[in-house]
Design a protein around this motif. Sequence first.
Motif: not given
Length: 532
Positions: A188-214
Amino acid sequence: TSEDKTSETESGAVDAGLAAALAAGEAMYGENSGFKGLTPGQIAAAEAAKEPSTPVADARAAELGIDHVSRSDWLLFNDFCINPVDADEVVTMYGVCKVPVLCTYARVDKPPPPPLPPSPITAHLYRSLTLNPNLPKYGEGPGSCPFAPFTFESPAETPGPGTVLGIDAEFVSLAPAVKEPNPEVPGAPEIVVQAARLGLARVSVVRGGQTADGKMNDTSLVPIIDDYIRAVEPVHDYLTRFSGLVPGDLDPALSKHHIVELKHAYLKLRYLVDAGCVFVGHGLKQDFKMINVTVPPAQIVDTVELFHFKRQRKLSLRFLASYLLKEDIQQETHDSIEDARTAVRLYHKYLEMQAEGNFEGQLLEIYRFGKQHGFTGEKRPGNVDEFPKTGDAAAVNKADSLGASSSGVGVAAALGDVVDGDEGGEREGERGLRSFFTADGRLADWAASEMERVLSSPLPTLGPMPLLGPSPGPVPTPNPQNPGTRAGVPGMPAPMTQPEAWGLHAPPPTPPAGAPPPPPMPIPFAGAPPPP
Protein backbone atom coordinates in the motif's frame (compact mmCIF):
# COMPACT_ATOMS: atom_id res chain seq x y z
CA THR A 1 -39.84 1.62 82.67
CA SER A 2 -36.58 3.18 81.61
CA GLU A 3 -36.54 1.14 78.38
CA ASP A 4 -40.02 2.38 77.43
CA LYS A 5 -38.98 5.97 78.14
CA THR A 6 -35.85 5.52 75.99
CA SER A 7 -37.87 4.11 73.09
CA GLU A 8 -40.38 6.94 73.39
CA THR A 9 -37.53 9.46 73.36
CA GLU A 10 -36.00 7.85 70.24
CA SER A 11 -39.41 7.67 68.59
CA GLY A 12 -40.00 11.33 69.36
CA ALA A 13 -36.63 12.24 67.89
CA VAL A 14 -37.44 10.28 64.73
CA ASP A 15 -40.85 11.94 64.44
CA ALA A 16 -39.26 15.37 64.97
CA GLY A 17 -36.63 14.69 62.31
CA LEU A 18 -39.26 13.41 59.88
CA ALA A 19 -41.40 16.44 60.53
CA ALA A 20 -38.44 18.73 59.86
CA ALA A 21 -37.63 16.88 56.63
CA LEU A 22 -41.24 17.10 55.49
CA ALA A 23 -41.35 20.77 56.33
CA ALA A 24 -38.18 21.40 54.37
CA GLY A 25 -39.45 19.40 51.39
CA GLU A 26 -42.79 21.20 51.51
CA ALA A 27 -40.98 24.51 51.67
CA MET A 28 -38.95 23.65 48.56
CA TYR A 29 -41.44 21.74 46.40
CA GLY A 30 -44.88 22.00 47.96
CA GLU A 31 -47.69 23.68 46.04
CA ASN A 32 -48.59 25.91 48.97
CA SER A 33 -45.07 26.75 50.04
CA GLY A 34 -44.78 29.87 47.89
CA PHE A 35 -41.25 28.81 46.89
CA LYS A 36 -41.37 30.09 43.28
CA GLY A 37 -38.06 31.62 42.32
CA LEU A 38 -37.45 32.94 45.85
CA THR A 39 -35.15 31.65 48.53
CA PRO A 40 -36.62 30.56 51.87
CA GLY A 41 -34.64 33.35 53.51
CA GLN A 42 -36.39 35.94 51.33
CA ILE A 43 -39.80 34.43 52.05
CA ALA A 44 -39.20 34.44 55.79
CA ALA A 45 -37.79 37.96 55.66
CA ALA A 46 -40.83 39.21 53.77
CA GLU A 47 -43.23 37.61 56.25
CA ALA A 48 -41.22 38.91 59.17
CA ALA A 49 -41.38 42.42 57.71
CA LYS A 50 -45.16 42.19 57.34
CA GLU A 51 -45.88 40.55 60.68
CA PRO A 52 -42.96 41.11 63.03
CA SER A 53 -42.87 39.12 66.26
CA THR A 54 -46.06 37.17 65.58
CA PRO A 55 -46.65 33.48 66.14
CA VAL A 56 -47.37 33.04 62.43
CA ALA A 57 -43.94 34.36 61.38
CA ASP A 58 -42.20 32.29 64.03
CA ALA A 59 -44.07 29.15 62.96
CA ARG A 60 -43.25 29.83 59.32
CA ALA A 61 -39.58 30.27 60.13
CA ALA A 62 -39.63 27.07 62.17
CA GLU A 63 -41.19 25.18 59.24
CA LEU A 64 -38.43 26.41 56.98
CA GLY A 65 -35.74 25.43 59.49
CA ILE A 66 -34.60 29.05 59.90
CA ASP A 67 -32.99 29.99 63.20
CA HIS A 68 -32.97 33.71 62.45
CA VAL A 69 -34.30 35.93 59.69
CA SER A 70 -31.65 36.91 57.13
CA ARG A 71 -31.74 38.72 53.80
CA SER A 72 -28.79 36.74 52.40
CA ASP A 73 -29.13 34.96 49.05
CA TRP A 74 -26.84 32.14 50.25
CA LEU A 75 -28.33 28.88 51.56
CA LEU A 76 -26.66 26.07 53.46
CA PHE A 77 -27.93 22.61 52.43
CA ASN A 78 -27.37 19.91 55.04
CA ASP A 79 -29.33 16.93 53.80
CA PHE A 80 -32.95 18.15 54.15
CA CYS A 81 -32.04 20.96 56.46
CA ILE A 82 -31.78 24.32 54.66
CA ASN A 83 -30.61 27.45 56.43
CA PRO A 84 -29.70 30.89 55.04
CA VAL A 85 -26.14 31.94 55.76
CA ASP A 86 -24.19 35.13 55.41
CA ALA A 87 -21.86 35.74 52.48
CA ASP A 88 -18.88 35.93 54.81
CA GLU A 89 -19.65 32.44 56.08
CA VAL A 90 -19.76 31.13 52.51
CA VAL A 91 -16.33 32.36 51.46
CA THR A 92 -14.64 31.34 54.72
CA MET A 93 -12.99 27.99 54.02
CA TYR A 94 -11.76 27.19 57.55
CA GLY A 95 -8.52 25.81 56.19
CA VAL A 96 -9.37 22.65 54.27
CA CYS A 97 -12.63 21.87 56.04
CA LYS A 98 -14.72 23.31 53.20
CA VAL A 99 -13.98 22.55 49.56
CA PRO A 100 -16.00 24.11 46.69
CA VAL A 101 -17.44 21.42 44.40
CA LEU A 102 -19.66 23.41 42.05
CA CYS A 103 -19.41 26.92 40.65
CA THR A 104 -22.26 28.43 38.65
CA TYR A 105 -21.86 31.57 36.58
CA ALA A 106 -24.68 33.79 35.41
CA ARG A 107 -24.39 35.82 32.22
CA VAL A 108 -24.79 39.53 32.72
CA ASP A 109 -24.75 42.36 30.24
CA LYS A 110 -21.38 43.95 30.57
CA PRO A 111 -20.03 46.89 28.64
CA PRO A 112 -17.81 46.04 25.66
CA PRO A 113 -14.16 45.53 26.45
CA PRO A 114 -11.91 48.53 26.05
CA PRO A 115 -10.18 48.87 22.69
CA LEU A 116 -6.83 47.24 22.22
CA PRO A 117 -3.77 49.39 22.66
CA PRO A 118 -2.38 50.89 19.48
CA SER A 119 -0.24 48.60 17.36
CA PRO A 120 3.49 48.91 17.98
CA ILE A 121 3.93 48.76 14.20
CA THR A 122 3.34 52.41 13.38
CA ALA A 123 2.81 54.07 10.02
CA HIS A 124 6.28 55.56 10.29
CA LEU A 125 7.81 52.10 10.60
CA TYR A 126 5.73 50.82 7.68
CA ARG A 127 6.81 53.72 5.49
CA SER A 128 10.46 53.19 6.40
CA LEU A 129 10.14 49.55 5.29
CA THR A 130 8.35 50.27 2.00
CA LEU A 131 9.42 53.72 0.80
CA ASN A 132 13.02 53.00 -0.03
CA PRO A 133 14.53 55.93 -1.93
CA ASN A 134 17.10 53.65 -3.55
CA LEU A 135 14.43 51.65 -5.39
CA PRO A 136 13.66 52.63 -9.00
CA LYS A 137 10.27 54.04 -9.83
CA TYR A 138 7.35 51.81 -10.77
CA GLY A 139 6.63 51.38 -14.49
CA GLU A 140 9.71 53.10 -15.92
CA GLY A 141 10.72 50.42 -18.37
CA PRO A 142 13.02 47.45 -17.91
CA GLY A 143 14.60 47.23 -14.51
CA SER A 144 11.90 49.32 -12.86
CA CYS A 145 10.40 48.47 -9.49
CA PRO A 146 7.54 45.94 -9.83
CA PHE A 147 5.45 47.63 -7.12
CA ALA A 148 4.44 51.11 -5.98
CA PRO A 149 4.01 51.37 -2.19
CA PHE A 150 1.45 53.56 -0.47
CA THR A 151 2.69 57.15 -0.30
CA PHE A 152 0.41 58.31 2.56
CA GLU A 153 -0.04 61.62 0.69
CA SER A 154 -3.80 61.26 0.17
CA PRO A 155 -6.68 59.20 1.59
CA ALA A 156 -6.51 56.89 -1.43
CA GLU A 157 -2.81 56.30 -0.75
CA THR A 158 -3.28 55.62 2.97
CA PRO A 159 -4.34 52.14 4.11
CA GLY A 160 -7.17 52.12 6.59
CA PRO A 161 -10.33 50.30 7.63
CA GLY A 162 -12.13 48.89 4.59
CA THR A 163 -9.23 49.29 2.16
CA VAL A 164 -9.53 46.37 -0.27
CA LEU A 165 -6.27 44.62 -1.14
CA GLY A 166 -5.55 41.54 -3.22
CA ILE A 167 -2.98 39.12 -1.83
CA ASP A 168 -1.26 35.92 -2.87
CA ALA A 169 1.71 34.04 -1.42
CA GLU A 170 4.05 31.38 -2.73
CA PHE A 171 5.95 28.79 -0.71
CA VAL A 172 8.92 26.47 -1.08
CA SER A 173 9.65 23.15 0.57
CA LEU A 174 12.39 23.36 3.19
CA ALA A 175 12.23 19.70 4.24
CA PRO A 176 10.53 16.71 2.60
CA ALA A 177 7.75 14.74 4.15
CA VAL A 178 8.76 11.78 6.31
CA LYS A 179 7.06 8.59 5.16
CA GLU A 180 7.01 5.04 6.41
CA PRO A 181 5.73 1.84 4.80
CA ASN A 182 2.30 0.68 5.81
CA PRO A 183 2.86 -2.31 8.16
CA GLU A 184 -0.75 -3.48 7.96
CA VAL A 185 -1.18 -3.53 4.17
CA PRO A 186 1.91 -4.67 2.25
CA GLY A 187 2.31 -2.84 -1.03
CA ALA A 188 0.00 0.00 0.00
CA PRO A 189 1.09 3.64 -0.31
CA GLU A 190 3.43 4.87 2.38
CA ILE A 191 2.07 6.64 5.46
CA VAL A 192 3.08 10.26 6.01
CA VAL A 193 4.25 10.47 9.61
CA GLN A 194 5.50 14.05 9.33
CA ALA A 195 4.30 16.58 6.76
CA ALA A 196 6.68 18.52 4.58
CA ARG A 197 7.91 21.78 6.08
CA LEU A 198 7.11 24.80 3.95
CA GLY A 199 8.50 28.31 4.11
CA LEU A 200 7.23 31.63 2.80
CA ALA A 201 9.10 32.52 -0.39
CA ARG A 202 7.12 35.34 -2.01
CA VAL A 203 4.20 37.55 -1.03
CA SER A 204 2.44 40.01 -3.34
CA VAL A 205 -0.23 42.56 -2.39
CA VAL A 206 -2.08 44.67 -4.98
CA ARG A 207 -4.55 47.52 -4.70
CA GLY A 208 -8.18 46.53 -4.64
CA GLY A 209 -9.27 47.97 -7.96
CA GLN A 210 -11.14 51.00 -6.65
CA THR A 211 -11.10 54.29 -8.55
CA ALA A 212 -12.80 57.64 -8.05
CA ASP A 213 -15.56 56.83 -10.57
CA GLY A 214 -16.16 53.39 -9.08
CA LYS A 215 -14.70 51.55 -12.09
CA MET A 216 -11.71 49.27 -12.28
CA ASN A 217 -8.70 49.62 -14.56
CA ASP A 218 -5.12 48.44 -14.74
CA THR A 219 -3.77 51.31 -12.67
CA SER A 220 -6.12 50.42 -9.84
CA LEU A 221 -4.47 46.98 -9.50
CA VAL A 222 -0.92 48.24 -9.03
CA PRO A 223 1.06 46.11 -6.54
CA ILE A 224 2.08 47.73 -3.27
CA ILE A 225 4.22 44.78 -2.08
CA ASP A 226 6.15 42.18 -4.05
CA ASP A 227 8.70 40.72 -1.65
CA TYR A 228 10.91 37.70 -2.20
CA ILE A 229 11.91 36.24 1.15
CA ARG A 230 15.60 35.67 1.69
CA ALA A 231 16.39 31.99 2.21
CA VAL A 232 18.18 31.42 5.51
CA GLU A 233 18.41 27.65 5.08
CA PRO A 234 18.80 25.37 2.06
CA VAL A 235 15.68 24.92 -0.04
CA HIS A 236 14.73 21.30 -0.62
CA ASP A 237 12.25 21.91 -3.46
CA TYR A 238 11.28 25.20 -5.11
CA LEU A 239 7.94 23.72 -6.25
CA THR A 240 8.27 25.65 -9.49
CA ARG A 241 5.03 24.25 -10.90
CA PHE A 242 3.04 25.92 -8.12
CA SER A 243 5.25 28.79 -6.97
CA GLY A 244 6.92 29.96 -10.16
CA LEU A 245 10.24 30.16 -8.29
CA VAL A 246 13.51 28.76 -9.58
CA PRO A 247 16.90 28.30 -7.91
CA GLY A 248 18.57 31.64 -7.35
CA ASP A 249 15.38 33.68 -6.87
CA LEU A 250 15.87 33.77 -3.08
CA ASP A 251 19.63 34.35 -3.09
CA PRO A 252 20.57 38.06 -2.70
CA ALA A 253 23.77 37.49 -4.68
CA LEU A 254 21.96 36.01 -7.69
CA SER A 255 18.35 37.18 -7.61
CA LYS A 256 17.06 40.02 -9.75
CA HIS A 257 14.04 40.51 -7.49
CA HIS A 258 13.36 42.57 -4.38
CA ILE A 259 14.79 40.44 -1.55
CA VAL A 260 13.74 41.16 2.05
CA GLU A 261 14.04 39.38 5.34
CA LEU A 262 11.13 37.38 6.69
CA LYS A 263 10.56 39.68 9.67
CA HIS A 264 10.30 42.75 7.40
CA ALA A 265 7.66 41.05 5.24
CA TYR A 266 5.79 40.03 8.36
CA LEU A 267 5.84 43.58 9.76
CA LYS A 268 4.34 44.94 6.56
CA LEU A 269 1.49 42.44 6.58
CA ARG A 270 0.90 42.93 10.29
CA TYR A 271 0.54 46.69 9.82
CA LEU A 272 -2.02 46.23 7.02
CA VAL A 273 -3.99 43.80 9.19
CA ASP A 274 -3.97 46.13 12.19
CA ALA A 275 -4.99 49.04 9.94
CA GLY A 276 -8.23 47.21 9.09
CA CYS A 277 -7.54 46.39 5.43
CA VAL A 278 -9.72 43.75 3.75
CA PHE A 279 -7.73 41.01 1.99
CA VAL A 280 -9.09 39.35 -1.15
CA GLY A 281 -7.50 36.14 -2.42
CA HIS A 282 -8.00 32.54 -3.46
CA GLY A 283 -7.33 29.98 -0.74
CA LEU A 284 -6.38 32.53 1.92
CA LYS A 285 -6.95 30.15 4.79
CA GLN A 286 -3.93 28.11 3.78
CA ASP A 287 -1.84 31.17 2.95
CA PHE A 288 -2.36 32.93 6.27
CA LYS A 289 -1.81 29.67 8.11
CA MET A 290 1.56 29.19 6.47
CA ILE A 291 2.53 32.85 6.95
CA ASN A 292 1.57 32.46 10.62
CA VAL A 293 -0.49 35.64 10.81
CA THR A 294 -3.95 35.90 12.35
CA VAL A 295 -6.49 37.94 10.40
CA PRO A 296 -10.03 38.63 11.68
CA PRO A 297 -12.65 36.82 9.57
CA ALA A 298 -14.34 40.15 8.77
CA GLN A 299 -11.17 41.19 6.93
CA ILE A 300 -10.96 38.11 4.67
CA VAL A 301 -12.73 37.66 1.33
CA ASP A 302 -11.88 34.25 -0.12
CA THR A 303 -13.03 33.67 -3.68
CA VAL A 304 -12.84 29.93 -3.05
CA GLU A 305 -15.80 30.31 -0.71
CA LEU A 306 -17.60 32.99 -2.73
CA PHE A 307 -17.94 30.70 -5.77
CA HIS A 308 -18.54 27.47 -3.90
CA PHE A 309 -21.79 25.55 -4.28
CA LYS A 310 -22.81 23.56 -1.23
CA ARG A 311 -21.54 19.97 -1.14
CA GLN A 312 -19.68 20.43 -4.42
CA ARG A 313 -16.01 20.65 -5.35
CA LYS A 314 -13.96 23.82 -4.91
CA LEU A 315 -13.33 25.69 -8.15
CA SER A 316 -9.80 26.62 -9.16
CA LEU A 317 -8.69 30.17 -9.83
CA ARG A 318 -7.76 29.26 -13.37
CA PHE A 319 -11.21 27.86 -14.17
CA LEU A 320 -13.04 30.84 -12.65
CA ALA A 321 -10.83 33.30 -14.51
CA SER A 322 -11.45 31.48 -17.79
CA TYR A 323 -15.21 31.23 -17.38
CA LEU A 324 -16.06 34.58 -15.78
CA LEU A 325 -13.25 36.88 -16.88
CA LYS A 326 -12.45 35.25 -20.26
CA GLU A 327 -8.75 35.29 -19.31
CA ASP A 328 -6.14 32.54 -19.49
CA ILE A 329 -3.85 32.53 -16.46
CA GLN A 330 -1.24 30.12 -15.11
CA GLN A 331 -0.34 28.91 -18.59
CA GLU A 332 3.19 27.72 -17.81
CA THR A 333 3.76 28.63 -14.17
CA HIS A 334 2.33 30.74 -11.37
CA ASP A 335 2.76 34.45 -10.75
CA SER A 336 1.55 35.75 -7.40
CA ILE A 337 0.84 39.25 -8.77
CA GLU A 338 -1.29 37.77 -11.54
CA ASP A 339 -3.16 35.56 -9.08
CA ALA A 340 -3.79 38.46 -6.68
CA ARG A 341 -5.13 40.66 -9.48
CA THR A 342 -7.34 37.85 -10.74
CA ALA A 343 -8.80 37.33 -7.27
CA VAL A 344 -9.69 41.04 -7.03
CA ARG A 345 -11.38 40.94 -10.45
CA LEU A 346 -13.35 37.87 -9.42
CA TYR A 347 -14.47 39.65 -6.26
CA HIS A 348 -15.80 42.59 -8.30
CA LYS A 349 -17.47 40.11 -10.65
CA TYR A 350 -19.11 38.49 -7.66
CA LEU A 351 -20.49 41.85 -6.55
CA GLU A 352 -21.90 42.42 -10.04
CA MET A 353 -23.57 39.00 -10.08
CA GLN A 354 -25.05 39.63 -6.65
CA ALA A 355 -26.43 43.00 -7.82
CA GLU A 356 -28.12 41.28 -10.78
CA GLY A 357 -30.04 39.07 -8.34
CA ASN A 358 -29.42 35.66 -9.93
CA PHE A 359 -26.12 34.60 -8.44
CA GLU A 360 -27.21 31.09 -7.41
CA GLY A 361 -28.49 30.30 -10.89
CA GLN A 362 -25.32 31.56 -12.55
CA LEU A 363 -23.16 29.59 -10.11
CA LEU A 364 -25.14 26.43 -10.87
CA GLU A 365 -24.57 27.01 -14.58
CA ILE A 366 -20.83 27.34 -13.92
CA TYR A 367 -20.80 23.92 -12.24
CA ARG A 368 -22.84 22.38 -15.07
CA PHE A 369 -20.39 23.70 -17.64
CA GLY A 370 -17.42 22.41 -15.67
CA LYS A 371 -18.91 18.93 -15.29
CA GLN A 372 -19.65 18.79 -19.01
CA HIS A 373 -16.39 20.21 -20.38
CA GLY A 374 -13.97 19.79 -17.47
CA PHE A 375 -12.72 22.15 -14.78
CA THR A 376 -9.33 22.78 -16.41
CA GLY A 377 -10.08 26.29 -17.62
CA GLU A 378 -9.09 25.44 -21.19
CA LYS A 379 -12.70 25.64 -22.36
CA ARG A 380 -15.17 28.44 -21.80
CA PRO A 381 -18.54 29.26 -23.36
CA GLY A 382 -16.90 31.17 -26.23
CA ASN A 383 -14.35 28.59 -27.40
CA VAL A 384 -15.91 25.18 -26.80
CA ASP A 385 -16.10 24.44 -30.55
CA GLU A 386 -12.34 24.90 -30.93
CA PHE A 387 -11.58 21.70 -29.01
CA PRO A 388 -12.17 18.10 -30.13
CA LYS A 389 -15.01 16.34 -28.43
CA THR A 390 -13.96 14.01 -25.66
CA GLY A 391 -15.86 11.99 -23.14
CA ASP A 392 -17.03 13.52 -19.92
CA ALA A 393 -14.91 11.13 -17.87
CA ALA A 394 -11.75 12.10 -19.73
CA ALA A 395 -12.54 15.78 -19.27
CA VAL A 396 -13.13 15.36 -15.56
CA ASN A 397 -9.95 13.31 -15.10
CA LYS A 398 -7.95 15.93 -16.95
CA ALA A 399 -9.53 18.60 -14.77
CA ASP A 400 -8.37 16.79 -11.66
CA SER A 401 -4.84 16.47 -13.02
CA LEU A 402 -4.65 20.20 -13.69
CA GLY A 403 -7.02 21.45 -11.03
CA ALA A 404 -4.55 22.05 -8.21
CA SER A 405 -3.42 25.45 -9.38
CA SER A 406 -3.39 28.34 -6.99
CA SER A 407 -1.29 29.84 -4.21
CA GLY A 408 -0.52 27.87 -1.09
CA VAL A 409 -3.46 25.57 -1.82
CA GLY A 410 -1.67 24.19 -4.86
CA VAL A 411 1.51 23.79 -2.86
CA ALA A 412 -0.28 21.74 -0.24
CA ALA A 413 -1.90 19.63 -2.94
CA ALA A 414 1.50 18.98 -4.51
CA LEU A 415 2.87 17.82 -1.17
CA GLY A 416 -0.04 15.44 -0.63
CA ASP A 417 -1.82 17.49 2.03
CA VAL A 418 -5.62 17.77 2.09
CA VAL A 419 -6.76 21.33 2.71
CA ASP A 420 -10.08 23.08 2.68
CA GLY A 421 -9.33 25.20 -0.31
CA ASP A 422 -7.96 22.42 -2.52
CA GLU A 423 -9.07 23.18 -6.05
CA GLY A 424 -8.49 19.55 -6.95
CA GLY A 425 -12.02 19.11 -5.67
CA GLU A 426 -13.23 15.67 -4.73
CA ARG A 427 -11.92 12.16 -4.63
CA GLU A 428 -12.71 10.00 -7.61
CA GLY A 429 -15.17 7.81 -5.73
CA GLU A 430 -17.10 10.78 -4.38
CA ARG A 431 -17.18 12.36 -7.82
CA GLY A 432 -18.49 9.19 -9.46
CA LEU A 433 -21.16 8.67 -6.81
CA ARG A 434 -22.25 12.29 -6.86
CA SER A 435 -22.72 12.27 -10.65
CA PHE A 436 -25.63 9.86 -10.23
CA PHE A 437 -27.65 12.57 -8.49
CA THR A 438 -28.67 16.11 -9.26
CA ALA A 439 -27.97 19.15 -7.11
CA ASP A 440 -31.30 18.77 -5.29
CA GLY A 441 -30.64 15.10 -4.42
CA ARG A 442 -32.81 13.46 -7.13
CA LEU A 443 -31.61 10.62 -9.36
CA ALA A 444 -30.17 11.96 -12.60
CA ASP A 445 -32.18 11.31 -15.78
CA TRP A 446 -29.41 9.37 -17.47
CA ALA A 447 -28.96 7.19 -14.39
CA ALA A 448 -32.70 6.44 -14.20
CA SER A 449 -32.87 5.49 -17.89
CA GLU A 450 -29.76 3.30 -17.59
CA MET A 451 -31.22 1.47 -14.59
CA GLU A 452 -34.49 0.90 -16.46
CA ARG A 453 -32.62 -0.46 -19.48
CA VAL A 454 -30.58 -2.89 -17.39
CA LEU A 455 -33.59 -4.16 -15.46
CA SER A 456 -35.67 -4.70 -18.60
CA SER A 457 -32.95 -6.45 -20.66
CA PRO A 458 -32.78 -10.30 -20.61
CA LEU A 459 -30.00 -12.02 -18.78
CA PRO A 460 -27.06 -13.05 -21.00
CA THR A 461 -26.46 -16.74 -21.69
CA LEU A 462 -23.06 -18.33 -21.31
CA GLY A 463 -21.69 -20.43 -24.18
CA PRO A 464 -19.34 -23.40 -23.90
CA MET A 465 -16.23 -22.56 -21.98
CA PRO A 466 -12.89 -23.38 -23.67
CA LEU A 467 -10.56 -25.81 -21.98
CA LEU A 468 -7.61 -23.84 -20.69
CA GLY A 469 -4.27 -25.54 -20.32
CA PRO A 470 -1.10 -24.27 -18.73
CA SER A 471 -0.20 -20.61 -19.08
CA PRO A 472 1.68 -19.87 -22.30
CA GLY A 473 5.43 -19.49 -22.05
CA PRO A 474 7.82 -17.73 -24.38
CA VAL A 475 7.55 -19.11 -27.90
CA PRO A 476 10.97 -20.31 -29.07
CA THR A 477 12.32 -19.12 -32.40
CA PRO A 478 12.49 -21.85 -35.07
CA ASN A 479 15.79 -22.66 -36.73
CA PRO A 480 15.56 -21.51 -40.36
CA GLN A 481 18.12 -24.15 -41.41
CA ASN A 482 16.21 -27.03 -39.78
CA PRO A 483 12.49 -26.31 -39.23
CA GLY A 484 12.25 -29.28 -36.94
CA THR A 485 14.68 -27.93 -34.38
CA ARG A 486 15.00 -24.73 -32.34
CA ALA A 487 17.75 -22.31 -33.21
CA GLY A 488 21.00 -23.19 -31.40
CA VAL A 489 19.63 -26.44 -29.86
CA PRO A 490 19.97 -29.44 -32.15
CA GLY A 491 17.33 -32.09 -31.87
CA MET A 492 14.78 -29.83 -30.19
CA PRO A 493 11.34 -30.26 -31.80
CA ALA A 494 9.74 -27.33 -33.57
CA PRO A 495 7.57 -25.07 -31.40
CA MET A 496 3.89 -25.67 -31.29
CA THR A 497 1.41 -23.10 -32.49
CA GLN A 498 -0.10 -20.82 -29.88
CA PRO A 499 -3.50 -22.57 -29.58
CA GLU A 500 -1.73 -25.92 -29.22
CA ALA A 501 0.66 -24.53 -26.64
CA TRP A 502 -2.23 -23.24 -24.58
CA GLY A 503 -4.13 -26.54 -24.82
CA LEU A 504 -7.19 -25.02 -26.50
CA HIS A 505 -9.40 -27.68 -28.16
CA ALA A 506 -6.49 -30.14 -28.14
CA PRO A 507 -7.42 -33.88 -28.46
CA PRO A 508 -6.65 -36.11 -25.47
CA PRO A 509 -3.21 -37.73 -25.58
CA THR A 510 -2.96 -41.29 -26.97
CA PRO A 511 -1.80 -43.80 -24.32
CA PRO A 512 1.40 -45.69 -25.19
CA ALA A 513 1.25 -49.27 -26.48
CA GLY A 514 0.76 -51.85 -23.77
CA ALA A 515 -0.57 -49.39 -21.20
CA PRO A 516 -3.55 -50.61 -19.10
CA PRO A 517 -6.91 -49.11 -20.00
CA PRO A 518 -8.16 -46.26 -17.86
CA PRO A 519 -10.51 -47.18 -14.98
CA PRO A 520 -14.22 -46.93 -15.75
CA MET A 521 -16.18 -43.95 -14.51
CA PRO A 522 -18.15 -44.69 -11.33
CA ILE A 523 -21.89 -45.10 -11.82
CA PRO A 524 -23.78 -42.50 -9.71
CA PHE A 525 -26.33 -43.78 -7.26
CA ALA A 526 -30.01 -43.26 -7.83
CA GLY A 527 -31.12 -39.72 -7.27
CA ALA A 528 -27.60 -38.30 -7.37
CA PRO A 529 -27.20 -35.02 -9.28
CA PRO A 530 -25.46 -35.19 -12.63
CA PRO A 531 -21.73 -34.55 -12.64
CA PRO A 532 -20.66 -31.01 -13.50
